[in-house]
Design a protein around this motif. Sequence first.
Motif, PDB file in Angstrom:
ATOM      1  N   ALA B 272       0.848  -1.179   0.000  1.00 45.63           N
ATOM      2  CA  ALA B 272       0.000   0.000   0.000  1.00 45.63           C
ATOM      3  C   ALA B 272       0.891   1.239   0.000  1.00 45.63           C
ATOM      4  O   ALA B 272       1.862   1.293   0.752  1.00 45.63           O
ATOM      5  CB  ALA B 272      -0.892   0.003   1.234  1.00 45.63           C
ATOM      6  N   CYS B 280      -1.140  -5.916  -0.948  1.00 45.26           N
ATOM      7  CA  CYS B 280      -2.176  -6.574  -1.733  1.00 45.26           C
ATOM      8  C   CYS B 280      -1.512  -7.602  -2.619  1.00 45.26           C
ATOM      9  O   CYS B 280      -0.421  -7.363  -3.156  1.00 45.26           O
ATOM     10  CB  CYS B 280      -2.929  -5.541  -2.567  1.00 45.26           C
ATOM     11  SG  CYS B 280      -4.293  -6.261  -3.490  1.00 45.26           S
ATOM     12  N   TRP B 319      -0.777  -0.609  -7.324  1.00 45.57           N
ATOM     13  CA  TRP B 319      -1.389   0.231  -6.302  1.00 45.57           C
ATOM     14  C   TRP B 319      -0.587   1.520  -6.281  1.00 45.57           C
ATOM     15  O   TRP B 319       0.490   1.585  -5.714  1.00 45.57           O
ATOM     16  CB  TRP B 319      -1.322  -0.464  -4.941  1.00 45.57           C
ATOM     17  CG  TRP B 319      -2.321   0.031  -3.942  1.00 45.57           C
ATOM     18  CD1 TRP B 319      -3.019   1.190  -3.975  1.00 45.57           C
ATOM     19  CD2 TRP B 319      -2.703  -0.626  -2.739  1.00 45.57           C
ATOM     20  NE1 TRP B 319      -3.831   1.282  -2.885  1.00 45.57           N
ATOM     21  CE2 TRP B 319      -3.650   0.191  -2.095  1.00 45.57           C
ATOM     22  CE3 TRP B 319      -2.337  -1.829  -2.124  1.00 45.57           C
ATOM     23  CZ2 TRP B 319      -4.251  -0.146  -0.889  1.00 45.57           C
ATOM     24  CZ3 TRP B 319      -2.919  -2.170  -0.925  1.00 45.57           C
ATOM     25  CH2 TRP B 319      -3.864  -1.336  -0.305  1.00 45.57           C
ATOM     26  N   PRO B 324      -4.300   6.285  -3.885  1.00 47.53           N
ATOM     27  CA  PRO B 324      -4.247   5.242  -2.861  1.00 47.53           C
ATOM     28  C   PRO B 324      -5.575   4.565  -2.610  1.00 47.53           C
ATOM     29  O   PRO B 324      -5.627   3.520  -1.970  1.00 47.53           O
ATOM     30  CB  PRO B 324      -3.759   5.980  -1.614  1.00 47.53           C
ATOM     31  CG  PRO B 324      -4.004   7.417  -1.868  1.00 47.53           C
ATOM     32  CD  PRO B 324      -4.061   7.626  -3.332  1.00 47.53           C
ATOM     33  N   ASP B 325      -6.660   5.156  -3.117  1.00 47.96           N
ATOM     34  CA  ASP B 325      -7.948   4.522  -2.894  1.00 47.96           C
ATOM     35  C   ASP B 325      -8.310   3.512  -3.952  1.00 47.96           C
ATOM     36  O   ASP B 325      -9.326   2.847  -3.854  1.00 47.96           O
ATOM     37  CB  ASP B 325      -9.059   5.587  -2.877  1.00 47.96           C
ATOM     38  CG  ASP B 325      -8.950   6.454  -1.650  1.00 47.96           C
ATOM     39  OD1 ASP B 325      -9.388   7.603  -1.715  1.00 47.96           O
ATOM     40  OD2 ASP B 325      -8.406   5.965  -0.647  1.00 47.96           O
ATOM     41  N   ILE B 327      -7.122   0.314  -6.553  1.00 47.50           N
ATOM     42  CA  ILE B 327      -6.155  -0.712  -6.946  1.00 47.50           C
ATOM     43  C   ILE B 327      -6.484  -1.110  -8.372  1.00 47.50           C
ATOM     44  O   ILE B 327      -7.641  -1.376  -8.708  1.00 47.50           O
ATOM     45  CB  ILE B 327      -6.261  -1.944  -6.029  1.00 47.50           C
ATOM     46  CG1 ILE B 327      -5.765  -1.603  -4.638  1.00 47.50           C
ATOM     47  CG2 ILE B 327      -5.467  -3.103  -6.578  1.00 47.50           C
ATOM     48  CD1 ILE B 327      -5.782  -2.771  -3.693  1.00 47.50           C
ATOM     49  N   LEU B 337     -10.354  -1.128 -12.143  1.00 45.77           N
ATOM     50  CA  LEU B 337      -9.916  -0.302 -11.026  1.00 45.77           C
ATOM     51  C   LEU B 337     -10.890  -0.564  -9.900  1.00 45.77           C
ATOM     52  O   LEU B 337     -12.087  -0.363 -10.045  1.00 45.77           O
ATOM     53  CB  LEU B 337      -9.948   1.180 -11.426  1.00 45.77           C
ATOM     54  CG  LEU B 337      -8.783   1.568 -12.312  1.00 45.77           C
ATOM     55  CD1 LEU B 337      -9.119   2.768 -13.144  1.00 45.77           C
ATOM     56  CD2 LEU B 337      -7.559   1.844 -11.466  1.00 45.77           C
ATOM     57  N   LEU B 338     -10.328  -1.007  -8.773  1.00 42.41           N
ATOM     58  CA  LEU B 338     -11.179  -1.365  -7.647  1.00 42.41           C
ATOM     59  C   LEU B 338     -11.008  -0.357  -6.532  1.00 42.41           C
ATOM     60  O   LEU B 338      -9.880   0.017  -6.197  1.00 42.41           O
ATOM     61  CB  LEU B 338     -10.782  -2.741  -7.113  1.00 42.41           C
ATOM     62  CG  LEU B 338     -10.733  -3.858  -8.141  1.00 42.41           C
ATOM     63  CD1 LEU B 338     -10.090  -5.084  -7.539  1.00 42.41           C
ATOM     64  CD2 LEU B 338     -12.131  -4.181  -8.629  1.00 42.41           C
ATOM     65  N   LYS B 339     -12.116   0.015  -5.963  1.00 40.99           N
ATOM     66  CA  LYS B 339     -12.030   0.948  -4.835  1.00 40.99           C
ATOM     67  C   LYS B 339     -11.630   0.160  -3.593  1.00 40.99           C
ATOM     68  O   LYS B 339     -12.178  -0.896  -3.312  1.00 40.99           O
ATOM     69  CB  LYS B 339     -13.394   1.598  -4.627  1.00 40.99           C
ATOM     70  CG  LYS B 339     -13.391   2.746  -3.661  1.00 40.99           C
ATOM     71  CD  LYS B 339     -13.465   4.042  -4.430  1.00 40.99           C
ATOM     72  CE  LYS B 339     -13.426   5.278  -3.569  1.00 40.99           C
ATOM     73  NZ  LYS B 339     -12.607   5.248  -2.421  1.00 40.99           N
ATOM     74  N   VAL B 340     -10.687   0.707  -2.879  1.00 38.15           N
ATOM     75  CA  VAL B 340     -10.218  -0.003  -1.695  1.00 38.15           C
ATOM     76  C   VAL B 340     -11.138   0.256  -0.513  1.00 38.15           C
ATOM     77  O   VAL B 340     -11.439   1.397  -0.205  1.00 38.15           O
ATOM     78  CB  VAL B 340      -8.799   0.471  -1.357  1.00 38.15           C
ATOM     79  CG1 VAL B 340      -8.345  -0.103  -0.057  1.00 38.15           C
ATOM     80  CG2 VAL B 340      -7.859   0.055  -2.466  1.00 38.15           C
TER      81      VAL B 340
END
Lengths: 644, 340
Positions: B272, B280, B319, B324-325, B327, B337-340
């Motif tokens: 991260a 991750c 990441w 940073p939000d 991935i 793109l995935l929201k963390v």
Amino acid sequence: MATGEEGNEGVPANLRKQLAVAVRSIQWSYAIFWSLSATKQGVLRWGDGYYNGDIKTRKTVQAVELKPDKIGLQRSEQLRDLYESLLEGETDAQNKRPSAALSPEDLTDEEWYYLVCMSFVFNPGEGLPGRALADGETIWLCNAQYADSKVFSRSLLAKSASIQTVVCFPYLGGVIELGVTELVPEDPSLLQHIKVSLLDFSKPICSEKSASIQRNGEADEEPMCAKVDCDIVDELVLENLYSPAQEIKFDPENIRELRESIPKELDMDSLDECSNGCEHNYQTEDSFMVDGMNGGASQVQSWHFVDDDFSYGVQGSINSSDCISEAIVNQDKHKSSPERENAKKAHLEELQECNHSKLSSLDLGADDITNYRRTISAVLRNSDQLPETRCICSCGCKSSFVRWRMVEAHKPRAHQETLKKILFKVPLMHRGQALKSEQENGAKSLLGDVDFCAGHILSTKKKEHEKFLVLRSMIPSIEEIDKASILDDTILYLRELEARVEELESGMDSTDFEGKVTRKKLPDMIEQTSDNCKKRWINKRKASDIDETDAELDRNAQGDGLQSDVKVNVKEQEVLIEMKCPYREYLLLDILEAVNNLHLDTHSIQSSTLDGVLTLTLKSKFRGAALSPAGMIRQVLRKITWKY
Amino acid sequence: MENSTQESHHLRSENSVTHESPYPLYAMAVSSSPSRHHNHRIALGSFLEEYTNRVDVVSFDPDSLSIKTHPGLSFDHPYPPTKLMFHPPSSNPSKSDLLASSGDYLRLWEVRENSIESVAVLNNSKTSEFCAPLTSFDWNEIEPKRIGTCSIDTTCTIWDIEKNAVETQLIAHDKEVYDIAWGEARVFASVSADGSVRIFDLRDKEHSTIIYESPQPDTPLLRLAWNKQDLRYMATILMDSNKVVILDIRSPALPVAELERHRASVNAIAWAPHTCRHICSAGDDSQALIWELPTVAGPNGIDPMSMYSAGSEINQLQWCAAQPDWIAISFSNKMQLLKV
């Protein structure tokens, strides 16, 4: 509070706690009270002390939950006990050392320094405390470790413990000495702060602290609070005296948040601006985390991985022998396979001796360790102190990730297919391409595809059979027609010829000698190509020495006009290279380098230089899955022979 | 995370963005600094087992949750690029966006508004014949003029891209080097087919330290990630293994933790960029797991914090510090793109 201390009549009650408060509030490493000896006039000896520096081993003798301030007190007491037991051990060699909670191996350098200080006695006017008392003035010594031993008799000790600043001032008929591992320039306000903190505390501090802890109502917060408590206490009593305390705004909210999000850290950075910097940061974080996790009891055995020198070198920033490493190793022990487990256990046991930095599993010499230490200190010094980390909570928007639970996921048939292709196959595609573009000299390839090996084989299959017949005709002893036996017979014949050549060579002394020597040198060079640059260069130099003598002895004309002949025979994984070419300096080296670059592991070489012509037979094996075609190898070697 | 307990299905539109590409993807890079003119850029490298491959640059708008393709922002690459990386965040934001790609050579590209121009092709082979193809590279964030590349000829080359020259070349390992990561301006680590993680210091090129060796000798280590927030820790993955090995550089030989919850081999790891204890990992089991490294591990090992299941094997994971939000993962020919 220890009461049974001999010869300490001059020590005021609760002094240790006062020393504790004083030294913790400014985060120095230790505080010692030198008291006047009752027996000898004017002589200063150990009165009491509080150790606030780095701790290596934390062993709990009792199972009682301890608050960190009490831990500090206990530690100081343990050190005193150890000193006394060592004293007894010296005077009465018969007895085994009475079991003190600590043993010498458990101590850091600083603790040793503190311990050894207990043995010091100062005549009037002698040493730093002596002079402070005699003059009645404060002495602030910077760079204590370099001080003259007349000025500061413990300067060598201080050096080993990296104590850089020592301050002495007379107090209540004795002398208080404070020391720290950092270089702190003279600061009158600091002195003021200390003096005030010593004077203002008549009642025991512990209750004060516990009261404020109760206020938070969370027993688990103690470790954290203890640190911050110093600051409350300071804030309450000492205003505007010394900077570090001020930055902390003690905030119950903070603590609660902390409980929720463990990775988050308080403004410890500001706390640790001065003095011990990272060291304390890590240490406290260490204790906080551990205790938070374990419900308060500092039961986790955290010990240093490497010996004191290590921490010395890195200024204590490595000091948080993070429970991550040890504790996890502890826990994970059962998971690993039996051998590994034993190895680990043995490893850990060795570490527990703390006798030497046990990197022996890697066979690191002392030099390597120093170098590596330097590297690590460079990396960690430049890295910021642990930044205020945000939690991974997303604010507002929902996350794609769900809470983890064990699920049966789809298991593919191939493992890491794409990753492996990218690492193993794709680079070779480039090589094939490079070779192909060379070969074709401008003729564009119609197929985008690489498979050079395949193409090569296809085009030469027809010629192969013819060539076998030619070979058969050359070798006298062949009778069969099938390829396998032709090759076998060829090999036998060649061996015969080689043996004959060797015999002939042995007739000529000087040549033979050089040939033998070069032959012996070669395997070394091959092995060492995998080392780093410098070693390689050294070997090059050595080889060239031999080559030069070779040239000297063989003063025959270098066969400029001679054709160079390269024969490469690839059979599955085995590659046989035969070369005959005009000799020049570094030729062998270049050949071997090239062979190595082609992913071949040479396992046998025969070479001889005759009349300026080098004859070389090289047997090698493909190192990995990558197969270079014979043509490519031949090409490479030819180019080398043509270079001058 | 701790809050979200909902299934991710019906919320997909709110918390993930998908981009489908005409070809399978492998290499991926997220731009570190958005400029005023454009949103976050993402470079995608194709993975076709043939000569002609392409790199496309798309832009991601986190507000509208959309990905836009730009036909002009695209270029050809010989064979699949093994790694793509944007210039690390620099103090000078008006500088043009530089993208580096590795394959046969290290190439630098300038990503402009509507076009991509080649800036340099860095080739260090003395003969034009046998260049050593690069398996990976890393851009030094502290000294952005320094790029370290690693190749199958067992060497690591450090480039000075301002002068377009080789700063130094080291024989790093006994076998092919598969990944490289910078820790400090002059310290880097590399992993190789010989199964070791080695740390090198450019001040002392003659020494390197092995800080980990795979338990089965000669098991190649395929990828390496150095925690930029907490430089004590590194992570690496082995060939054919579902474990992510966490190492502490201060204690060589013994890994700090082995994260073993993937159901199949792990393909990619990323620390991260904004916290120091999270990592991750993604693998062939189509899962991306986020782990939080505790200070004390439980007796059964460490469990991940959260997970995401993709459609197929996840090959790549990025990441980025600028986002940073989010991935970014890639599987088959999709990038998500995935929201963390």
